[in-house]
Design an enzyme around this catalytic site. Structure first.
Site, PDB file in Angstrom:
ATOM      1  N   HIS A 121       0.853  -1.198   0.000  1.00  0.00           N
ATOM      2  CA  HIS A 121       0.000   0.000   0.000  1.00  0.00           C
ATOM      3  C   HIS A 121       0.877   1.232   0.000  1.00  0.00           C
ATOM      4  CE1 HIS A 121       0.128   1.520   4.249  1.00  0.00           C
ATOM      5  NE2 HIS A 121       0.313   0.270   4.583  1.00  0.00           N
ATOM      6  N   ASP A 133       5.738   2.666   7.135  1.00  0.00           N
ATOM      7  CA  ASP A 133       4.366   2.214   6.880  1.00  0.00           C
ATOM      8  C   ASP A 133       3.675   3.128   5.886  1.00  0.00           C
ATOM      9  OD1 ASP A 133       1.284   1.952   8.803  1.00  0.00           O
ATOM     10  OD2 ASP A 133       1.917   0.951   6.944  1.00  0.00           O
ATOM     11  N   GLU A 167      -5.295   1.808   2.055  1.00  0.00           N
ATOM     12  CA  GLU A 167      -5.162   0.624   2.930  1.00  0.00           C
ATOM     13  C   GLU A 167      -5.479   1.001   4.356  1.00  0.00           C
ATOM     14  OE1 GLU A 167      -2.816   0.030   5.470  1.00  0.00           O
ATOM     15  OE2 GLU A 167      -3.306  -2.075   5.817  1.00  0.00           O
ATOM     16  N   GLU A 168      -5.067   2.188   4.753  1.00  0.00           N
ATOM     17  CA  GLU A 168      -5.239   2.609   6.144  1.00  0.00           C
ATOM     18  C   GLU A 168      -6.710   2.820   6.515  1.00  0.00           C
ATOM     19  OE1 GLU A 168      -2.930   2.289   8.069  1.00  0.00           O
ATOM     20  OE2 GLU A 168      -0.999   2.790   7.188  1.00  0.00           O
ATOM     21  N   ASP A 196       4.191  -4.925   3.627  1.00  0.00           N
ATOM     22  CA  ASP A 196       3.654  -3.808   4.409  1.00  0.00           C
ATOM     23  C   ASP A 196       4.476  -3.704   5.687  1.00  0.00           C
ATOM     24  OD1 ASP A 196       0.294  -2.977   5.693  1.00  0.00           O
ATOM     25  OD2 ASP A 196       2.230  -1.937   5.828  1.00  0.00           O
ATOM     26  N   HIS A 283       2.334   4.781  12.768  1.00  0.00           N
ATOM     27  CA  HIS A 283       1.191   5.694  12.638  1.00  0.00           C
ATOM     28  C   HIS A 283       1.428   7.029  13.344  1.00  0.00           C
ATOM     29  CE1 HIS A 283      -2.068   2.559  11.303  1.00  0.00           C
ATOM     30  NE2 HIS A 283      -1.012   2.610  10.500  1.00  0.00           N
TER      31      HIS A 283
HETATM   32  N1  DTR Z   1      -2.154  -2.967   9.057  1.00  0.00           N
HETATM   33  C1  DTR Z   1      -0.845  -2.434   8.730  1.00  0.00           C
HETATM   34  C2  DTR Z   1       0.195  -2.700   9.772  1.00  0.00           C
HETATM   35  C3  DTR Z   1       0.199  -4.072  10.275  1.00  0.00           C
HETATM   36  C4  DTR Z   1      -0.072  -4.447  11.539  1.00  0.00           C
HETATM   37  N2  DTR Z   1       0.106  -5.801  11.672  1.00  0.00           N
HETATM   38  C5  DTR Z   1       0.475  -6.283  10.469  1.00  0.00           C
HETATM   39  C6  DTR Z   1       0.790  -7.565  10.092  1.00  0.00           C
HETATM   40  C7  DTR Z   1       1.137  -7.789   8.773  1.00  0.00           C
HETATM   41  C8  DTR Z   1       1.173  -6.721   7.858  1.00  0.00           C
HETATM   42  C9  DTR Z   1       0.872  -5.424   8.255  1.00  0.00           C
HETATM   43  C10 DTR Z   1       0.548  -5.230   9.567  1.00  0.00           C
HETATM   44  C11 DTR Z   1      -0.927  -0.947   8.548  1.00  0.00           C
HETATM   45  O1  DTR Z   1      -1.116  -0.225   9.549  1.00  0.00           O
HETATM   46  O2  DTR Z   1      -0.742  -0.505   7.422  1.00  0.00           O
HETATM   47 ZN    ZN Z   2      -0.596   1.638   8.830  1.00  0.00          ZN
HETATM   48 ZN    ZN Z   3       0.847  -0.560   6.374  1.00  0.00          ZN
END
Ligand code: DTR
Ligand code: ZN
Ligand code: ZN
Length: 313
Positions: A121, A133, A167-168, A196, A283
């Site tokens: 993303h 991220d 994605e967020e 990611d 974040h």
């Molecule tokens: N959701 C993603 C960060 C994230 C948190 N746990 C995982 C495990 C595997 C991949 C990504 C992630 C984000 O905040 O973009």
């Molecule tokens: Zn994120």
């Molecule tokens: Zn992410």
């Protein structure tokens, strides 16, 4: 294979017999690998991160969905891919009242009934530039794609790369893409690899445990490096592989950790700081180019390329 020649033959005869046996032995050997993945330059990956940082700085400090920094990030990535000979497509969608964009890049050639797809993303949260991220994944996928072009790699399977929007907000862009595929086109995707957060400053080395073959490919790479890995346990449903998996497409990926704290046992095998989050800036506004571990980014970028080459030839 030990070549033994009975009796004591003359030197020339020995070489001739050995050559003959060697030839026949090679005839039974497994076919040589067509191509090995090139090394991915972490300096090149970091140069992309510097560009994404500059874009965020020039656009209110972030690269979030619906903000100018996101589209500027996409335009940067797209320009590199267009110049490298990819066929690019920008897919638009709407989320939370704003226009979102996915970028899809196809490398011409290969069997389009067997598509190996790699994605990440490209959007950040609104609170910061999102360099780990997920600039880290986006830059690594971009550099691997550019390496395909530089080497003019021509695999058996078709290569596709993607950068997801929103994605967020709940994997909105990747969900839109999967939902937009016909059943037949979904069936053509032999695997989707997700990246990611792959450069966390206090990194762990986590491998998704969804598809066994993809998992083994990544684990083989890290075994070759002598780096221990763990199964990624916190991510089920938490990144862009989720909707591919829901559609029955084999998925896998790599992750270096977010807000969870590194244990003493993990610090003993990976280094870094026990009791500290894998990424303290997750974040947050401090998720800048200073929030990257170069070794982790390098290893994961090379693992990405290894998997793309291994799974597509
Ligand atoms: N959701 C993603 C960060 C994230 C948190 N746990 C995982 C495990 C595997 C991949 C990504 C992630 C984000 O905040 O973009
Ligand atoms: Zn994120
Ligand atoms: Zn992410």
């Amino acid at each position: 294979m030990k070549l033994s020649v009975p009796g004591r033959a003359t030197g020339a005869a020995t070489l001739a017999i050995a050559a003959l046996l060697t030839t026949s032995a090679m005839a039974d050997a497994a076919p040589a690998r067509v191509a090995a993945a090139p090394d991915i330059s972490v300096a090149n990956v970091k140069a992309h991160l510097t560009q994404l940082q500059s874009i965020a700085t020039a656009n209110g400090g972030n690269r979030a969905h619906g903000r100018t920094g996101y589209k500027a990030s996409l335009d940067y990535v797209k320009a590199k891919l267009d110049a490298a000979g990819f066929t690019t497509t920008v897919q638009q969608f709407t989320s939370s009242g704003s226009t979102g964009y996915n970028l899809i890049a196809d490398w011409p050639g290969g069997d389009t009934n067997q598509v190996v797809m790699s994605g990440s993303h490209l959007d950040s949260v609104t609170s910061g530039p999102g360099i780990n991220d997920n600039g880290s994944g986006s830059a690594a996928v971009l550099e691997a794609a550019l390496a395909v072009s530089r080497t003019q790699y021509a695999p058996t399977k078709h290569l596709r790369f993607a950068w997801w929007g929103a994605e967020e907000l709940g994997m909105v862009g990747s969900r839109y893409y999967v939902n937009s595929l016909s059943t037949a086109n979904r069936a053509k995707i032999s695997g989707y690899l997700n990246f990611d957060m792959i450069g966390s400053p206090n990194p762990g080395y986590f491998v998704y445990d969804d598809d066994p073959a993809i998992e083994k490919t990544f684990k083989d790479y890290f075994t070759g490096l002598g780096v221990a890995t763990e199964i990624e346990t916190e991510g089920d449903g938490r990144s862009d592989h989720a909707y591919f998996k829901s559609a029955g497409i084999p998925v896998g990926g790599l992750f270096t950790g977010a807000s969870t704290r590194k244990t003493a046992a993990q610090a003993a095998k990976w280094g870094g700081t026990s009791g500290q989050a894998f990424d303290r800036c997750y974040h947050s506004s401090c998720d800048t180019t200073a929030n990257i571990n170069d070794t982790a980014l390098n290893r994961n970028s090379d693992a990405l390329a290894y998997a793309v080459w291994e799974l597509s030839e």
